[in-house]
Design a protein around this motif. Structure first.
Motif, mmCIF file in Angstrom:
data_model
loop_
_atom_site.group_PDB
_atom_site.id
_atom_site.type_symbol
_atom_site.label_atom_id
_atom_site.label_comp_id
_atom_site.label_asym_id
_atom_site.label_seq_id
_atom_site.Cartn_x
_atom_site.Cartn_y
_atom_site.Cartn_z
ATOM 1 N N VAL A 164 0.843 -1.200 0.000
ATOM 2 C CA VAL A 164 0.000 0.000 0.000
ATOM 3 C C VAL A 164 0.882 1.256 0.000
ATOM 4 O O VAL A 164 0.617 2.217 -0.732
ATOM 5 N N GLN A 165 1.938 1.240 0.805
ATOM 6 C CA GLN A 165 2.859 2.370 0.814
ATOM 7 C C GLN A 165 3.532 2.536 -0.537
ATOM 8 O O GLN A 165 3.748 3.668 -1.017
ATOM 9 N N ALA A 166 3.849 1.400 -1.200
ATOM 10 C CA ALA A 166 4.475 1.474 -2.519
ATOM 11 C C ALA A 166 3.517 2.062 -3.546
ATOM 12 O O ALA A 166 3.915 2.872 -4.405
ATOM 13 N N ALA A 167 2.258 1.689 -3.490
ATOM 14 C CA ALA A 167 1.271 2.230 -4.427
ATOM 15 C C ALA A 167 1.106 3.731 -4.231
ATOM 16 O O ALA A 167 1.003 4.493 -5.205
ATOM 17 N N ARG A 168 1.113 4.175 -2.989
ATOM 18 C CA ARG A 168 1.001 5.611 -2.728
ATOM 19 C C ARG A 168 2.246 6.354 -3.194
ATOM 20 O O ARG A 168 2.166 7.469 -3.718
ATOM 21 N N ALA A 169 3.416 5.724 -3.026
ATOM 22 C CA ALA A 169 4.658 6.357 -3.469
ATOM 23 C C ALA A 169 4.723 6.481 -4.987
ATOM 24 O O ALA A 169 5.346 7.419 -5.516
ATOM 25 N N LEU A 170 4.081 5.558 -5.691
ATOM 26 C CA LEU A 170 4.058 5.609 -7.155
ATOM 27 C C LEU A 170 3.039 6.601 -7.692
ATOM 28 O O LEU A 170 2.884 6.740 -8.908
ATOM 29 N N GLY A 171 2.306 7.269 -6.810
ATOM 30 C CA GLY A 171 1.383 8.314 -7.236
ATOM 31 C C GLY A 171 -0.040 7.859 -7.427
ATOM 32 O O GLY A 171 -0.839 8.603 -8.020
ATOM 33 N N SER A 172 -0.383 6.663 -6.971
ATOM 34 C CA SER A 172 -1.771 6.204 -7.102
ATOM 35 C C SER A 172 -2.686 7.089 -6.255
ATOM 36 O O SER A 172 -2.312 7.515 -5.159
ATOM 37 N N SER A 173 -3.872 7.349 -6.773
ATOM 38 C CA SER A 173 -4.837 8.172 -6.039
ATOM 39 C C SER A 173 -5.360 7.413 -4.825
ATOM 40 O O SER A 173 -5.270 6.182 -4.745
ATOM 41 N N ASP A 174 -5.884 8.176 -3.859
ATOM 42 C CA ASP A 174 -6.417 7.551 -2.647
ATOM 43 C C ASP A 174 -7.541 6.571 -2.982
ATOM 44 O O ASP A 174 -7.627 5.489 -2.397
ATOM 45 N N ARG A 195 -7.978 4.830 -5.715
ATOM 46 C CA ARG A 195 -7.430 3.626 -6.334
ATOM 47 C C ARG A 195 -6.772 2.732 -5.277
ATOM 48 O O ARG A 195 -6.919 1.510 -5.311
ATOM 49 N N VAL A 196 -6.064 3.359 -4.335
ATOM 50 C CA VAL A 196 -5.414 2.574 -3.284
ATOM 51 C C VAL A 196 -6.456 1.846 -2.440
ATOM 52 O O VAL A 196 -6.300 0.666 -2.112
ATOM 53 N N ILE A 197 -7.546 2.550 -2.114
ATOM 54 C CA ILE A 197 -8.588 1.937 -1.286
ATOM 55 C C ILE A 197 -9.282 0.804 -2.025
ATOM 56 O O ILE A 197 -9.471 -0.294 -1.466
ATOM 57 N N LEU A 198 -9.649 1.045 -3.299
ATOM 58 C CA LEU A 198 -10.427 0.048 -4.041
ATOM 59 C C LEU A 198 -9.582 -1.120 -4.534
ATOM 60 O O LEU A 198 -10.055 -2.257 -4.584
ATOM 61 N N ARG A 199 -8.333 -0.871 -4.903
ATOM 62 C CA ARG A 199 -7.506 -1.919 -5.519
ATOM 63 C C ARG A 199 -6.622 -2.660 -4.528
ATOM 64 O O ARG A 199 -6.250 -3.818 -4.786
ATOM 65 N N HIS A 200 -6.255 -2.033 -3.427
ATOM 66 C CA HIS A 200 -5.255 -2.637 -2.550
ATOM 67 C C HIS A 200 -5.750 -2.910 -1.127
ATOM 68 O O HIS A 200 -5.246 -3.830 -0.486
ATOM 69 N N ILE A 201 -6.704 -2.123 -0.640
ATOM 70 C CA ILE A 201 -7.153 -2.303 0.745
ATOM 71 C C ILE A 201 -8.433 -3.126 0.823
ATOM 72 O O ILE A 201 -8.494 -4.133 1.537
ATOM 73 N N MET A 202 -9.461 -2.712 0.073
ATOM 74 C CA MET A 202 -10.755 -3.389 0.160
ATOM 75 C C MET A 202 -10.713 -4.865 -0.235
ATOM 76 O O MET A 202 -11.390 -5.686 0.388
ATOM 77 N N PRO A 203 -9.961 -5.268 -1.288
ATOM 78 C CA PRO A 203 -9.909 -6.708 -1.602
ATOM 79 C C PRO A 203 -9.437 -7.561 -0.432
ATOM 80 O O PRO A 203 -9.841 -8.718 -0.289
ATOM 81 N N ASN A 204 -8.564 -7.008 0.424
ATOM 82 C CA ASN A 204 -8.088 -7.768 1.573
ATOM 83 C C ASN A 204 -9.129 -7.873 2.673
ATOM 84 O O ASN A 204 -8.962 -8.654 3.615
ATOM 85 N N LEU A 205 -10.189 -7.063 2.577
ATOM 86 C CA LEU A 205 -11.259 -7.111 3.575
ATOM 87 C C LEU A 205 -12.442 -7.944 3.105
ATOM 88 O O LEU A 205 -13.423 -8.071 3.843
ATOM 89 N N SER A 206 -12.369 -8.466 1.883
ATOM 90 C CA SER A 206 -13.544 -9.129 1.307
ATOM 91 C C SER A 206 -13.979 -10.336 2.126
ATOM 92 O O SER A 206 -15.171 -10.518 2.395
ATOM 93 N N SER A 207 -13.035 -11.183 2.542
ATOM 94 C CA SER A 207 -13.416 -12.375 3.315
ATOM 95 C C SER A 207 -14.028 -11.973 4.651
ATOM 96 O O SER A 207 -15.027 -12.561 5.094
ATOM 97 N N PHE A 208 -13.452 -10.960 5.290
ATOM 98 C CA PHE A 208 -14.012 -10.479 6.559
ATOM 99 C C PHE A 208 -15.424 -9.948 6.369
ATOM 100 O O PHE A 208 -16.319 -10.216 7.178
ATOM 101 N N LEU A 209 -15.656 -9.191 5.303
ATOM 102 C CA LEU A 209 -16.973 -8.599 5.072
ATOM 103 C C LEU A 209 -18.014 -9.665 4.770
ATOM 104 O O LEU A 209 -19.161 -9.573 5.220
#
Length: 367
Positions: A260-270, A272-286
Motif C-alpha cells: 500500500v505504501q508502494a502504491a502511494r509512493a508511485l502516485g496512485s490516487s487515494d 485507487r489505493v482503497i479500491l484496488r489494494h485495501i478493500m480486496p483484503n477485507l472481502s473475506s471479513f466482510l
C-alpha cells in the motif's frame, strides 16, 4: 508415504486462496448443510406464489382456526391416491368454540397444477396455477388462522419479506459502514474523530429501544410496500455503526502495509489505493460479517412486526404471523400458529452455522 505427502503439498500450493477456503468450508458438515437449507428456503420464497395453495388475503370464513388436515391413502378398505377429508363444523354448547370433525363420506383427492387464486409469478407475469390443491373443497395443510386464511400460504409468502429484509438491510448498512469506516481509518485526523463520535453515539443507545423509536416514525397510513422499505431503512440505520468501527481498524492496519505504501509512493490516487489494494483484503471479513449479521435483521423485523410496529396487512411476514400466538391460551388451543416461529429459528440457526463455517474457512491459519 513421504512422496504422497509431498504431492499433496504441491497440489495445495497450486490452489488459489479462494479454492483453499472452499475446501475448508466443504469440510464443515454443519456449514454445508446450513447453506443447502438456506438455498432451499430462498428458492421456496422465490416460488412462494406457485407453491402456496391460496392467496394470503383469501378468507374462508366458515373455517376459522381449523386444524391441519391429515393426508390419507386408504378410504375404508380401498387404496387411493393421496387425499384429505373435508371438515364439518360444530360449536361447543359450553365454551362456544368451533370444533371440526372429519367428514369421511367424501374424500378429496390432492391434485397437482390446479387453478386457484391469481398471483405474480416471479414478479413478472400473472398466473393462477398452483402446485397442488383439491377440487370441490378446501385443503389446509397447516391449518388456518382466526380469519380462515391458509397458514401455509401465508408462511410461504411471508418468507419473501423475512428473508429479503436482511439482504437489503445488509446491502444498505454495509455500504454506509464500509464507506465511513474506510474514510475514517484511511485519512484519520478530524475526519476520523468526527465519524467515531457519531459511531459512539449510535452504539451508546440500546438496540431495541432505538429500533422501536425509529419504527414509530413510519406513518401508519403508508402503503405496505413503503412500510417494508421503511423497516429496512430503520434496521440499516442502526446496523452500520459497529461495522464502521471494525472496518476502520482493518483499514488503519492495511494502510501501513508495504504494498500500500508502494502504491502511494508511485502516485496512485487515494480512491485507487482503497479500491484496488485495501478493500480486496477485507472481502473475506466482510462476507463472514454479513452472513453473521443477517440473523439480526430477521429477528429485528420479526420483533417489530410481532409488536405491531413492523409489516402491516395485507403484506405478511413471519413476525406478523406470530402476532396471532401471543398468549398461552391461544397456543394451547391452536398450536399450529407457532409454525412461523419455527421458520425463524431454522433460518437464524442456518445463518449462524454457515457464518461460523465461513469464518473458519477464511482463517488462513486454520488447518
Amino acid at each position: 508415504m513421504t512422496a504422497a505427502v509431498t504431492a499433496q503439498a504441491q497440489v495445495k500450493a497450486r490452489q488459489t486462496p479462494l479454492e483453499l477456503a472452499l475446501r475448508r468450508f466443504r469440510k464443515n458438515k454443519a456449514g454445508v448443510l446450513s447453506a443447502w437449507v438456506l438455498a432451499f428456503m430462498y428458492l421456496v420464497a422465490l416460488l412462494s406464489g406457485f407453491l402456496a395453495p391460496y392467496g394470503i388475503t383469501t378468507q374462508h370464513e366458515e373455517f376459522p382456526f381449523q386444524r391441519p388436515q391429515a393426508v390419507h391413502v386408504m378410504h375404508g378398505d380401498k387404496l387411493m391416491r393421496p387425499f384429505v377429508y373435508g371438515f364439518t363444523k360444530t360449536r361447543d354448547p359450553v365454551t362456544y368454540l368451533s370444533t371440526f370433525a372429519e367428514d369421511k363420506s367424501k374424500p378429496l383427492p390432492i391434485r397437482f397444477f390446479v387453478r386457484g387464486d391469481q398471483y405474480n409469478f416471479l414478479g413478472v407475469f400473472k398466473s393462477n396455477i398452483h402446485l397442488f390443491g383439491v377440487q370441490d373443497g378446501y385443503y389446509f395443510p397447516l391449518g388456518t388462522d382466526k380469519f380462515g386464511r391458509d397458514l401455509l400460504s401465508r408462511t410461504l409468502v411471508g418468507s419473501q419479506v423475512s428473508l429479503t429484509v436482511g439482504l437489503i438491510g445488509i446491502l444498505i448498512s454495509f455500504s454506509i459502514g464500509m464507506v465511513l469506516g474506510g474514510v475514517s481509518g484511511y485519512f484519520g485526523g478530524w475526519v476520523d474523530n468526527l465519524i467515531q463520535r457519531v459511531v459512539e453515539v449510535l452504539l451508546s443507545f440500546p438496540r431495541l429501544p432505538i429500533l422501536l423509536a425509529l419504527s414509530t416514525i413510519i406513518p401508519a397510513k403508508w402503503p405496505s410496500t413503503w412500510v417494508y422499505l421503511g423497516i429496512v431503512a430503520v434496521l440499516a440505520l442502526i446496523g452500520w455503526a459497529g461495522l464502521a468501527r471494525v472496518v476502520r481498524g482493518q483499514v488503519m492496519s492495511a494502510r501501513n502495509v508495504d504494498y500500500v505504501q508502494a502504491a502511494r509512493a508511485l502516485g496512485s490516487s487515494d480512491l485507487r489505493v482503497i479500491l484496488r489494494h485495501i478493500m480486496p483484503n477485507l472481502s473475506s471479513f466482510l462476507i463472514v460479517t454479513a452472513t453473521l449479521a443477517l440473523p439480526g435483521y430477521i429477528l429485528g423485523e420479526s420483533a417489530l412486526s410481532f409488536l405491531g410496529l413492523g409489516i402491516k396487512e395485507p403484506m405478511t411476514s413471519w413476525g406478523l404471523l406470530l402476532k396471532d400466538a401471543q398468549n398461552f391460551e391461544t397456543l394451547n388451543l391452536y398450536p399450529w400458529l407457532l409454525l412461523p416461529g419455527l421458520m425463524i429459528v431454522i433460518s437464524v440457526l442456518a445463518f449462524n452455522f454457515m457464518g461460523d463455517a465461513l469464518r473458519d474457512a477464511a482463517d488462513t491459519q486454520s488447518r
